[in-house]
Design a protein around this motif. Structure first.
Motif, PDB file in Angstrom:
ATOM      1  N   ALA A   1      -0.764  -4.644  -3.676  1.00  0.00           N
ATOM      2  CA  ALA A   1      -1.291  -5.796  -2.943  1.00  0.00           C
ATOM      3  C   ALA A   1      -0.196  -6.477  -2.133  1.00  0.00           C
ATOM      4  O   ALA A   1       0.911  -6.712  -2.622  1.00  0.00           O
ATOM      5  CB  ALA A   1      -1.911  -6.790  -3.921  1.00  0.00           C
ATOM      6  N   THR A   2      -0.499  -6.804  -0.874  1.00  0.00           N
ATOM      7  CA  THR A   2       0.488  -7.427   0.007  1.00  0.00           C
ATOM      8  C   THR A   2      -0.220  -8.216   1.097  1.00  0.00           C
ATOM      9  O   THR A   2      -1.425  -8.074   1.305  1.00  0.00           O
ATOM     10  CB  THR A   2       1.403  -6.354   0.647  1.00  0.00           C
ATOM     11  OG1 THR A   2       2.467  -6.983   1.344  1.00  0.00           O
ATOM     12  CG2 THR A   2       0.610  -5.471   1.620  1.00  0.00           C
TER      13      THR A   2
ATOM     14  N   MET B   1       0.861  -1.185   0.000  1.00  0.00           N
ATOM     15  CA  MET B   1       0.000   0.000   0.000  1.00  0.00           C
ATOM     16  C   MET B   1       0.890   1.225   0.000  1.00  0.00           C
ATOM     17  O   MET B   1       1.934   1.261   0.638  1.00  0.00           O
ATOM     18  CB  MET B   1      -0.881  -0.005   1.250  1.00  0.00           C
ATOM     19  CG  MET B   1      -1.879   1.124   1.313  1.00  0.00           C
ATOM     20  SD  MET B   1      -2.942   0.971   2.777  1.00  0.00           S
ATOM     21  CE  MET B   1      -3.757  -0.588   2.394  1.00  0.00           C
ATOM     22  N   SER B   2       0.470   2.259  -0.734  1.00  0.00           N
ATOM     23  CA  SER B   2       1.293   3.462  -0.803  1.00  0.00           C
ATOM     24  C   SER B   2       0.427   4.685  -0.594  1.00  0.00           C
ATOM     25  O   SER B   2      -0.791   4.647  -0.736  1.00  0.00           O
ATOM     26  CB  SER B   2       2.008   3.557  -2.159  1.00  0.00           C
ATOM     27  OG  SER B   2       1.060   3.679  -3.197  1.00  0.00           O
TER      28      SER B   2
ATOM     29  N   LEU C   1       6.752  15.765  -0.880  1.00  0.00           N
ATOM     30  CA  LEU C   1       8.023  16.078  -1.532  1.00  0.00           C
ATOM     31  C   LEU C   1       8.564  14.924  -2.369  1.00  0.00           C
ATOM     32  O   LEU C   1       9.086  15.134  -3.463  1.00  0.00           O
ATOM     33  CB  LEU C   1       9.070  16.481  -0.478  1.00  0.00           C
ATOM     34  CG  LEU C   1       8.743  17.732   0.342  1.00  0.00           C
ATOM     35  CD1 LEU C   1       9.846  17.973   1.368  1.00  0.00           C
ATOM     36  CD2 LEU C   1       8.588  18.950  -0.555  1.00  0.00           C
ATOM     37  N   THR C   2       8.424  13.703  -1.866  1.00  0.00           N
ATOM     38  CA  THR C   2       9.107  12.577  -2.506  1.00  0.00           C
ATOM     39  C   THR C   2       8.182  11.689  -3.317  1.00  0.00           C
ATOM     40  O   THR C   2       8.635  10.736  -3.930  1.00  0.00           O
ATOM     41  CB  THR C   2       9.815  11.718  -1.436  1.00  0.00           C
ATOM     42  OG1 THR C   2       8.828  11.218  -0.517  1.00  0.00           O
ATOM     43  CG2 THR C   2      10.834  12.541  -0.678  1.00  0.00           C
ATOM     44  N   GLY C   3       6.872  11.972  -3.318  1.00  0.00           N
ATOM     45  CA  GLY C   3       5.967  11.137  -4.095  1.00  0.00           C
ATOM     46  C   GLY C   3       5.496   9.939  -3.315  1.00  0.00           C
ATOM     47  O   GLY C   3       5.326   9.988  -2.099  1.00  0.00           O
ATOM     48  N   ALA C   4       5.275   8.797  -4.029  1.00  0.00           N
ATOM     49  CA  ALA C   4       4.690   7.609  -3.415  1.00  0.00           C
ATOM     50  C   ALA C   4       5.638   6.982  -2.399  1.00  0.00           C
ATOM     51  O   ALA C   4       6.833   6.863  -2.635  1.00  0.00           O
ATOM     52  CB  ALA C   4       4.333   6.590  -4.487  1.00  0.00           C
ATOM     53  N   ILE C   5       5.101   6.613  -1.221  1.00  0.00           N
ATOM     54  CA  ILE C   5       5.865   5.856  -0.234  1.00  0.00           C
ATOM     55  C   ILE C   5       5.011   4.679   0.214  1.00  0.00           C
ATOM     56  O   ILE C   5       3.796   4.769   0.311  1.00  0.00           O
ATOM     57  CB  ILE C   5       6.241   6.724   0.993  1.00  0.00           C
ATOM     58  CG1 ILE C   5       4.981   7.361   1.619  1.00  0.00           C
ATOM     59  CG2 ILE C   5       7.241   7.787   0.613  1.00  0.00           C
ATOM     60  CD1 ILE C   5       5.258   8.075   2.921  1.00  0.00           C
ATOM     61  N   ARG C   6       5.646   3.537   0.466  1.00  0.00           N
ATOM     62  CA  ARG C   6       4.917   2.346   0.885  1.00  0.00           C
ATOM     63  C   ARG C   6       4.792   2.316   2.401  1.00  0.00           C
ATOM     64  O   ARG C   6       5.737   2.622   3.117  1.00  0.00           O
ATOM     65  CB  ARG C   6       5.638   1.077   0.416  1.00  0.00           C
ATOM     66  CG  ARG C   6       5.513   0.841  -1.068  1.00  0.00           C
ATOM     67  CD  ARG C   6       6.130  -0.497  -1.447  1.00  0.00           C
ATOM     68  NE  ARG C   6       5.460  -1.604  -0.773  1.00  0.00           N
ATOM     69  CZ  ARG C   6       4.328  -2.157  -1.204  1.00  0.00           C
ATOM     70  NH1 ARG C   6       3.732  -1.718  -2.284  1.00  0.00           N
ATOM     71  NH2 ARG C   6       3.780  -3.175  -0.544  1.00  0.00           N
ATOM     72  N   ILE C   7       3.608   1.971   2.866  1.00  0.00           N
ATOM     73  CA  ILE C   7       3.390   1.759   4.288  1.00  0.00           C
ATOM     74  C   ILE C   7       2.636   0.455   4.459  1.00  0.00           C
ATOM     75  O   ILE C   7       1.875   0.057   3.575  1.00  0.00           O
ATOM     76  CB  ILE C   7       2.604   2.922   4.933  1.00  0.00           C
ATOM     77  CG1 ILE C   7       1.214   3.052   4.300  1.00  0.00           C
ATOM     78  CG2 ILE C   7       3.362   4.222   4.845  1.00  0.00           C
ATOM     79  CD1 ILE C   7       0.342   4.055   4.977  1.00  0.00           C
TER      80      ILE C   7
END
Length: 251
Positions: free
Chosen positions: A223-224, A1-2, A7-13
């Motif tokens: 998906a995870t 999931m992102s 500032l940096t755009g997409a990040i996964r959490i």
């Protein structure tokens, strides 16, 4: 999931448990209280609903709400849930075990629950904290403290039921007002916690529906699967029994 960082755009959490809920496995206390019934401490939650899925044994949940006092039988396969502000007390009639589903994961652990202590305790934040807290260390000492807390909550529960009989719904509303005043100092922290977790998850669902409406996979691209680890050590002592909880990845 992102999600999007400004500032940096997409990040996964890591995703939180579906619906932003928490789950625990509860073995309800089997020690008798002063009224001869075995079980946990009567209490309410100020902001979170709660659900029980009965997995073993038999018992009851006794409730106080705007609909009055009620007793709800519990047996394997039963599902009972209730909204914030409902006073509830689990009674163990024999090896009662539940999966507990709590709304707003994190808030109940942060003090969302208020026990039905006598009025003089509810009106004194320091006295309430001393009566509700459990020590760490030796299991026998913790169990003894949990029973004392339960018995004090039962004393106040008896007083509350008597007040409702004598004065009607206003006595119940008065108890809820005391509970709201007691938790008020914690609410700013709860709001931050809720925005970071449950509200964020709801917003992601809103955005996902918008993506699907445009024919895009959206979150499906992230998906995870997440496996939670059991909290280490023995079951912890809760208000209603011994709890098995799980540790979730940090969001």
């Amino acid at each position: 999931m992102s999600t999007k960082h400004p500032l940096t755009g997409a990040i996964r959490i890591p995703p939180i448990f579906p619906g932003g809920v928490a789950v625990s496995d509860l073995c309800v206390y089997d020690a008798e209280g002063p009224d001869g019934l075995a079980g946990g401490s009567p209490h309410l939650h100020t902001a979170s609903g709660e659900g029980y899925v009965v997995t073993g044994g038999i018992g009851e949940v006794h409730t106080l709400s705007h609909e009055g006092a009620a007793i709800h039988p519990l047996a394997p396969g039963e599902v009972v849930y209730f909204s914030p502000g409902t006073v509830h007390r689990l009674v163990n009639r024999g090896d009662l075990r539940l999966v507990v589903v709590m709304q707003n994961a994190g808030l109940p652990e942060a003090g969302d629950a208020v026990l039905t202590f006598p009025t003089e305790v509810l009106e004194d934040a320091d006295a309430y904290a001393a009566a509700a807290s459990l020590p760490e260390g030796d299991a026998d000492l913790v169990a003894s403290a949990a029973r004392r807390s339960r018995d004090l909550a039962l004393e106040g529960y008896g007083q509350l039921r008597a007040a409702i009989r004598d004065r009607g719904p206003e006595a119940y509303a008065e108890f809820q007002r005391r509970a709201a005043r007691l938790v008020r100092p914690r609410v700013a922290h709860w709001q931050q916690m809720w925005e970071r977790t449950v509200a964020a998850e709801t917003n992601r669902t809103r955005d996902q529906l918008a993506s699907l409406a445009e024919g895009h996979p959206g979150l499906m691209g992230d998906a995870t699967v997440v496996r939670a680890d059991p909290a280490p050590g023995p079951r912890r002592f809760g208000m209603c029994g011994r709890l098995q909880t799980w540790r979730w990845p940090s969001t």
